[in-house]
Motif scaffolding. Structure first.
Motif, mmCIF file in Angstrom:
data_model
loop_
_atom_site.group_PDB
_atom_site.id
_atom_site.type_symbol
_atom_site.label_atom_id
_atom_site.label_comp_id
_atom_site.label_asym_id
_atom_site.label_seq_id
_atom_site.Cartn_x
_atom_site.Cartn_y
_atom_site.Cartn_z
ATOM 1 N N SER A 49 62.706 47.948 61.191
ATOM 2 C CA SER A 49 63.204 48.098 59.836
ATOM 3 C C SER A 49 62.184 47.495 58.895
ATOM 4 O O SER A 49 61.730 46.369 59.112
ATOM 5 C CB SER A 49 64.556 47.392 59.690
ATOM 6 N N TYR A 51 60.818 46.053 55.193
ATOM 7 C CA TYR A 51 61.296 45.400 53.973
ATOM 8 C C TYR A 51 60.229 44.412 53.513
ATOM 9 O O TYR A 51 59.212 44.229 54.164
ATOM 10 C CB TYR A 51 62.648 44.713 54.223
ATOM 11 N N ASP A 56 61.951 35.924 52.517
ATOM 12 C CA ASP A 56 62.647 35.492 53.732
ATOM 13 C C ASP A 56 61.807 34.530 54.539
ATOM 14 O O ASP A 56 60.590 34.560 54.493
ATOM 15 C CB ASP A 56 62.972 36.692 54.626
ATOM 16 N N CYS A 64 70.037 38.682 63.817
ATOM 17 C CA CYS A 64 70.074 39.536 62.628
ATOM 18 C C CYS A 64 71.347 40.369 62.680
ATOM 19 O O CYS A 64 72.010 40.459 63.710
ATOM 20 C CB CYS A 64 68.837 40.428 62.557
ATOM 21 N N LEU A 78 68.596 47.091 59.424
ATOM 22 C CA LEU A 78 69.021 45.712 59.229
ATOM 23 C C LEU A 78 69.901 45.615 57.993
ATOM 24 O O LEU A 78 69.662 46.297 56.995
ATOM 25 C CB LEU A 78 67.811 44.792 59.064
ATOM 26 N N LYS A 80 71.005 44.066 54.679
ATOM 27 C CA LYS A 80 70.314 43.309 53.640
ATOM 28 C C LYS A 80 71.336 42.816 52.627
ATOM 29 O O LYS A 80 72.353 43.448 52.393
ATOM 30 C CB LYS A 80 69.269 44.181 52.961
ATOM 31 N N ILE A 89 66.916 40.286 54.314
ATOM 32 C CA ILE A 89 67.750 40.556 55.479
ATOM 33 C C ILE A 89 68.748 39.430 55.676
ATOM 34 O O ILE A 89 68.482 38.276 55.345
ATOM 35 C CB ILE A 89 66.920 40.774 56.759
ATOM 36 N N TYR A 91 70.424 37.078 58.129
ATOM 37 C CA TYR A 91 70.140 36.590 59.471
ATOM 38 C C TYR A 91 70.710 35.184 59.641
ATOM 39 O O TYR A 91 71.069 34.520 58.679
ATOM 40 C CB TYR A 91 68.639 36.587 59.768
#
Length: 100
Positions: A49, A51, A56, A64, A78, A80, A89, A91
């Motif tokens: 994925s 991004y 992050d 995740c 993922l 977000k 994301i 996580y």
């Protein structure tokens, strides 16, 4: 067209699970592709994925959150969330064992 179909499928048949971040590779302008693994019905899937990594601070091994299409679990992304106007994301950091 296929990308639109995948996006529509994720919107109409969405399911959620957890996965593990297993790697990433940087691309232009601070963006990256995150490699993650997850299980659906005891079948392991691995996906990427993309991004922006600028906001992050994840690590390999972190949990995740994955959104996938019920009829086609390989179609995933993922999850977000919006933090201060930036998509990052969602996580959960791996609990790191401290040894003396």
């Amino acid at each position: 067209f296929y990308s639109q179909f995948q996006s529509h499928q994720l919107d109409t048949e969405n399911e959620y699970t957890t996965g593990i971040i297993v790697g990433y590779q940087g691309v232009a302008k601070g963006d990256c592709n995150i490699k993650f693994c997850y299980y659906v019905n005891n079948v392991k899937y691995t996906s990427f994925s993309g991004y922006s990594i600028k906001y992050d601070k994840f690590s390999i091994g972190d949990t995740c959150f994955v959104k996938y299409a019920r009829s086609n679990p390989v179609n995933s992304e993922l999850v977000k969330i919006d933090v201060n106007g930036h998509k990052v994301i969602k996580y959960k950091p791996m609990i790191r064992k401290i040894t003396p």
